[in-house]
Design an enzyme around this catalytic site. Structure first.
Site, PDB file in Angstrom:
ATOM      1  N   CYS A   1       7.141   5.556  -5.837  1.00  0.00           N
ATOM      2  CA  CYS A   1       8.550   5.963  -5.882  1.00  0.00           C
ATOM      3  C   CYS A   1       9.102   5.884  -7.297  1.00  0.00           C
ATOM      4  O   CYS A   1       8.547   5.220  -8.160  1.00  0.00           O
ATOM      5  CB  CYS A   1       9.371   5.055  -4.995  1.00  0.00           C
TER       6      CYS A   1
ATOM      7  N   GLY B   1       8.534  -0.159  -4.090  1.00  0.00           N
ATOM      8  CA  GLY B   1       7.652  -1.266  -3.708  1.00  0.00           C
ATOM      9  C   GLY B   1       7.829  -1.678  -2.255  1.00  0.00           C
ATOM     10  O   GLY B   1       8.312  -0.901  -1.430  1.00  0.00           O
TER      11      GLY B   1
ATOM     12  N   GLU C   1     -20.721   4.152  -5.448  1.00  0.00           N
ATOM     13  CA  GLU C   1     -19.413   4.525  -5.985  1.00  0.00           C
ATOM     14  C   GLU C   1     -19.458   4.576  -7.527  1.00  0.00           C
ATOM     15  O   GLU C   1     -18.932   5.503  -8.143  1.00  0.00           O
ATOM     16  CB  GLU C   1     -18.356   3.522  -5.486  1.00  0.00           C
TER      17      GLU C   1
END
Ligand code: F6R
Length: 619
Positions: free
Chosen positions: A2, A110, A492
């Protein structure tokens, strides 16, 4: 993640806030809004979708003219871009959030990890909630604590909050003041001439001023047009130098890092904290109730779990298998989605299929999830993108909260996925009573500690990674090895090197080396060994010795305090000690950085590697 923008000054706040939010678009969002205070009234506009929708909404409120605006004369206001984590993507859940009949407004980034408990208390005391968000508790707490001083109300509110957040509040009764607060999530002040800015990131106001003050963890800030006061959590004033920043907008978007990928590697601390914090807020168990469905009876009745995903997401599934088998003692299968979708899997009501996809839009994963559902399995979408197709094609959603990932190579979304599968494993173990409560509590406590360990690792791992990259970066081929959970880390790490450095790699369970891959080894082959603490570490050391005997040089990811690996390798890169199951979360990070360093030394564009797309919506 955000974005927050606050403005108090002498110019139209609406334009400045909208412009600021546009500069934060790179962070990703799904809805936006702003509140403006003028003439004893706070007006709020919110919209789902991009900022054009918010702008259109502002215009329609102002009578539909492109130049007229909602309350253009307002010179104070707060704005927000939301990336949904708690509560659907909807106008109702978009910020700003209001309380006390719209006298208090807040924008929040958050997670408030104890929001459930606070919400219950606030409901009991008569507060009426208008959204499904965790953040709304902040607005109500401020309203409850407010008498005539917003800063005091914010200080009292902070005391009640747990979590990782930053927010800015505005009160109708104080039309010249904004108050911000931060715990972990960033907040930065911009100082203009008779105007002040407050934002979650610099790009929001760099067009207006480059004179800035950073707000530190736990501090609050009181903004007026001509003054800025920074205070500690008890309200005592703190001095803060005004710095002059010379960043251009692009550097600012990357938070000062040279690439998005490096920024995102460093954001893993926050991504993990946000994914884990409120779901483990009790400190001793895992609560997945924010994630729809996870009904206890359904989870208790699960007979088999299947993870499906592509690329990095598949690797997270391998770690999910390890954790669920070990802790919840359930049968677990893992497959790449592009294969699974053409298999003829035998599935029924006892099957739980978890489709892992950061984008939630990967065609193969969606097809595999649909197949599983058609065949009677319950399907969970484990995704970073609320509202994505995967969330619509599933029975339940388990959201990672890593925020937008711009770099094509998955980094923070991978470790967040791993944290999520660990939480699912712990929840299953709890319901199935396959681990004693004390053991679950111990594992939960360690999981909660992971963000700090990741931060510690990121702070100090650089030199060892660079030492390794220095001697290996020109090699044409790398072999990655590991055992058990270390295999997923090796896969990975090898994938990261392939995709961003265009170096040929192979990744193997190291016990398999003697059955073929050992033929590849010579003095020119760097071997990357995942040799962290585990019950099979001595076997990995045997494998490393075998490699050494063929003249190949080894880079080993080890565990701090271990003395058995370093004597056999060219470069040892230690990670903090944890329960062996959590070591992959840490061991992956040096391998991300190693791939990164090799790619940069080769002069490559790591954010946009050739031939790759961030979201693979075709088969
Ligand atoms: C690797 C990478 C890809 C993705 C894969 C799945 O760094 O980014 O392997 O992991 O394309 O994507 P999602 O998770 O969006 O389904």
């Amino acid at each position: 993640m955000c974005g927050i923008v606050g403005y108090v000054g002498n110019r139209p706040a609406q334009d400045i806030i909208l412009g600021g939010l546009r500069k934060l678009e790179y962070r990703g969002y799904d809805s936006a809004g702003m509140s403006l205070l003028e003439d004893g009234e706070i007006q709020t506009v919110r919209a789902v979708g991009n900022l054009d929708h918010l702008e259109a909404e502002l215009e329609s409120r102002a009578g539909g003219t492109a130049t007229a605006t909602l309350v253009r004369p307002a010179t104070i206001g707060i704005g927000h871009t939301r990336w949904a984590t708690h509560g659907r993507v909807s106008v109702q859940n978009a910020h700003p959030l209001a309380a006390d009949e719209s006298r208090i407004h807040v924008v929040v980034n958050g997670i408030v990890s104890n929001y459930m408990e606070l919400r219950t208390q606030l409901l009991q005391s008569g507060c009426v909630f208008a959204t499904e968000t965790d953040a709304e508790v902040i607005a109500h707490l401020i309203a409850t604590n407010y008498s005539d001083d917003l800063a005091d109300a914010v200080i009292q509110t902070l005391d009640r909050l747990d979590g990782y957040f930053a927010f800015v509040a505005m009160a109708l009764e104080e039309p010249h003041v904004l108050v911000g607060a931060r715990r972990e999530c960033p907040l930065v002040v911009g100082r203009g001439e008779e105007e002040s800015f407050l934002a979650s990131a610099l790009p929001a106001f760099l067009a207006h001023t480059n004179r800035i003050q950073y707000i530190e963890n736990g501090e609050i800030v009181v903004l007026r047009a001509g003054s800025v006061e920074i205070r500690d959590a008890a309200g005592a004033p703190r001095e803060r130098e005004i710095e002059t920043i010379e960043w251009d907008e692009e550097t600012a978007e990357k938070g000062g890092y040279e690439t998005f990928m490096l920024k995102e590697i460093h954001e893993q601390t926050d991504a993990l904290a946000e994914t884990i914090a409120d779901r483990t807020a009790s400190g001793h168990s895992v609560d997945l109730s924010d994630s729809e469905v996870f009904d206890e009876d359904i989870l208790r009745g699960v007979e088999r779990v299947t993870f499906i995903g592509c690329g990095t997401a598949y690797h997270a599934g391998l770690l999910g298998r390890a954790a669920i088998e070990a802790w919840a003692r359930l049968h677990v299968e893992v497959d790449v989605a592009s294969e699974y979708r053409y298999r003829s899997p035998i599935l029924g009501p006892g099957d739980l299929v978890v489709g892992i996809s950061q984008s939630g839009e990967t065609a193969d994963t969606l097809a595999a999830m649909r197949l599983a559902r058609e065949r009677g399995a319950r399907v969970i979408a484990l995704t970073n993108t609320m509202g994505s197709q995967a969330t619509r094609d599933s029975d339940a959603v388990l959201l990672t909260r890593a925020g937008l990932e711009v770099g094509v190579a998955a980094t923070k979304t991978f470790t967040a996925q791993v944290a999520a599968v660990f939480m699912l494993a712990l929840r299953l173990a709890e319901l199935r009573e396959t681990l004693p409560a004390e053991r679950i509590a111990e594992l939960v406590a360690q999981l909660r500690h992971m963000p700090e360990l990741v931060e510690e690792l990121l702070e100090r791992v650089g030199p060892a990674v660079e030492e390794a990259a220095e001697w290996c970066w020109q090699a044409p081929f790398f072999l990655y090895i590991g055992r058990q959970e270390g295999v997923a880390v090796a896969l990975e790490g090898a994938l990261k090197l392939k995709e961003i450095a265009y170096v040929s790699t192979d990744a193997y369970a190291s016990g398999e080396m003697k059955h073929g891959p050992i033929a590849l080894l010579d003095e020119q082959t760097p071997v990357v060994a995942v040799a962290t603490a585990s019950p099979v570490l001595s076997r990995v050391v045997d494998n490393i010795e075998t490699v050494q005997a063929r003249g190949a040089k080894v880079i080993a990811i080890t565990t701090e305090g271990d003395a058995t690996v370093a004597p056999h390798v060219a470069t040892a890169i230690p990670v903090p000690a944890t329960d062996p199951m959590f070591q992959p979360l840490l061991a992956t990070i040096p391998l991300q950085l190693l791939a990164y360093s090799v790619a940069r030394r080769r002069g490559l564009n790591v954010d946009q590697p050739r031939n790759l797309a961030k979201t693979v919506t075709v088969e």
